[in-house]
Design a protein around this motif. Structure first.
Motif, PDB file in Angstrom:
ATOM      1  N   ARG A   1       0.727  -1.275  -0.076  1.00  0.00           N
ATOM      2  CA  ARG A   1      -0.056   0.031  -0.005  1.00  0.00           C
ATOM      3  C   ARG A   1       0.711   1.393   0.032  1.00  0.00           C
ATOM      4  NH1 ARG A   1      -3.064   0.103   5.948  1.00  0.00           N
ATOM      5  NH2 ARG A   1      -1.076  -0.257   7.353  1.00  0.00           N
ATOM      6  N   ILE A   2       0.248   2.263  -0.423  1.00  0.00           N
ATOM      7  CA  ILE A   2       1.106   3.788  -0.439  1.00  0.00           C
ATOM      8  C   ILE A   2      -0.081   4.580   0.276  1.00  0.00           C
ATOM      9  CG2 ILE A   2       1.395   5.494  -1.920  1.00  0.00           C
ATOM     10  CD1 ILE A   2       2.279   3.506  -4.118  1.00  0.00           C
ATOM     11  N   HIS A   3       0.405   5.268   1.222  1.00  0.00           N
ATOM     12  CA  HIS A   3      -0.138   6.028   2.345  1.00  0.00           C
ATOM     13  C   HIS A   3      -0.241   7.580   1.408  1.00  0.00           C
ATOM     14  CE1 HIS A   3      -0.441   3.494   5.674  1.00  0.00           C
ATOM     15  NE2 HIS A   3       0.599   2.989   5.216  1.00  0.00           N
ATOM     16  N   GLY A   4      -1.564   8.245   1.620  1.00  0.00           N
ATOM     17  CA  GLY A   4      -1.712   9.468   1.058  1.00  0.00           C
ATOM     18  C   GLY A   4      -2.262  10.623   1.733  1.00  0.00           C
ATOM     19  N   THR A   5      -2.224  11.864   1.527  1.00  0.00           N
ATOM     20  CA  THR A   5      -3.198  12.986   2.319  1.00  0.00           C
ATOM     21  C   THR A   5      -3.297  13.798   1.422  1.00  0.00           C
ATOM     22  OG1 THR A   5      -3.232  14.706   4.181  1.00  0.00           O
ATOM     23  CG2 THR A   5      -1.047  14.333   3.007  1.00  0.00           C
ATOM     24  N   SER A   6      -4.397  14.462   1.439  1.00  0.00           N
ATOM     25  CA  SER A   6      -5.029  15.638   0.468  1.00  0.00           C
ATOM     26  C   SER A   6      -5.289  16.867   1.321  1.00  0.00           C
ATOM     27  CB  SER A   6      -6.458  15.264  -0.290  1.00  0.00           C
ATOM     28  OG  SER A   6      -7.310  14.745   0.404  1.00  0.00           O
ATOM     29  N   ASP A   7      -4.905  16.727   2.682  1.00  0.00           N
ATOM     30  CA  ASP A   7      -5.254  17.852   3.671  1.00  0.00           C
ATOM     31  C   ASP A   7      -4.123  18.291   4.276  1.00  0.00           C
ATOM     32  OD1 ASP A   7      -5.345  15.831   5.447  1.00  0.00           O
ATOM     33  OD2 ASP A   7      -7.457  15.814   5.700  1.00  0.00           O
ATOM     34  N   GLY A   8      -2.815  18.089   3.660  1.00  0.00           N
ATOM     35  CA  GLY A   8      -1.806  18.595   4.492  1.00  0.00           C
ATOM     36  C   GLY A   8      -1.451  17.780   5.808  1.00  0.00           C
ATOM     37  N   GLY A   9      -1.682  16.364   5.629  1.00  0.00           N
ATOM     38  CA  GLY A   9      -1.426  15.583   6.906  1.00  0.00           C
ATOM     39  C   GLY A   9      -2.388  15.553   7.939  1.00  0.00           C
ATOM     40  N   ALA A  10      -3.584  16.452   7.948  1.00  0.00           N
ATOM     41  CA  ALA A  10      -4.520  16.188   8.960  1.00  0.00           C
ATOM     42  C   ALA A  10      -5.287  15.121   8.843  1.00  0.00           C
ATOM     43  CB  ALA A  10      -5.528  17.142   8.490  1.00  0.00           C
ATOM     44  N   THR A  11      -5.401  14.318   7.854  1.00  0.00           N
ATOM     45  CA  THR A  11      -5.822  12.851   7.709  1.00  0.00           C
ATOM     46  C   THR A  11      -4.972  12.281   6.610  1.00  0.00           C
ATOM     47  OG1 THR A  11      -7.609  13.423   6.085  1.00  0.00           O
ATOM     48  CG2 THR A  11      -8.320  13.536   8.441  1.00  0.00           C
TER      49      THR A  11
END
Length: 206
Positions: free
Chosen positions: A139-149
């Motif tokens: 898996r590859i981890h990702g965020t679309s809110d600057g690391g908030a989630t």
């Protein structure tokens, strides 16, 4: 060692200096003067003079994670990624807005699976809101809110050694089994692409 070139790679100069003997794995530079390196024992070092001098940077807590990657947008704003430290089940995600003079943990750090760890420099941000990192756990981890989630996009290969995005939604990941996978939804889903040519089929250019 930390090496520096000023002629597009024709020649390299060792600028390790006081970092000699440190366990260095990740490096990122934003211009000719400002660069950061991460170590295997949880330290981050910075230079503001092209490697003539280096300073060790400090971040909160007592964790000493393996630093997988460092990413900066300019001389002040950047992120760092570390593996879960001993006794923790979370990846270490750090942010700075002052060049690393101070670092803070992101408000939400993704939980790692059993034995899950990142890969050196498999860490990419297209902008301050969208970032990703590859692991050894399909898996590859990702965020679309600057690391908030954070979310995790499943991959059909285990070890995502490199991740690269051209914008917030279109990216590619490469794996140690020779396969590449692409995403067009920001890393939520990954699709296998044709196996790239193996080394035995490549033409050597002299």
């Amino acid at each position: 060692a930390v090496l520096r070139t000023v002629d597009a790679g024709e020649h390299w100069t060792n600028v390790t200096g006081l970092l000699a003997g440190a366990d260095l794995y990740a490096v990122f530079a934003v211009d000719a003067l400002h660069a950061w390196v991460g170590s295997g024992d949880g330290r981050i070092f910075a230079t503001i003079d092209g490697g003539l001098t280096w300073s060790q940077q400090v971040y909160p807590g007592t964790q000493s994670p393996f630093i997988d990657g460092v990413w900066f947008f300019d001389a002040n704003n950047g992120f760092a990624l570390g593996d879960p430290a001993s006794g923790s089940n979370k990846f270490v995600l750090l942010k700075t807005t002052n060049g690393g003079a101070t670092w803070a943990h992101l408000p939400s750090e993704p939980v790692a699976g059993t034995g899950e760890a990142g890969w050196n420099n498999s860490f990419w941000w297209s902008d301050p809101q969208h970032g990703w990192f590859g692991t050894n756990n399909f898996r590859i981890h990702g965020t679309s809110d600057g690391g908030a989630t954070w979310f995790a996009g499943a991959t059909s290969s285990q070890n995502s050694l490199g991740v690269s995005f051209k914008d917030a939604v279109n990216g590619v990941a490469v794996f140690d089994d020779g396969y590449a996978q692409v995403t067009t939804d920001g890393g939520v889903s990954w699709v296998l692409r044709n196996n790239p040519p193996q080394a035995s089929t490549l033409t050597t250019v002299s």
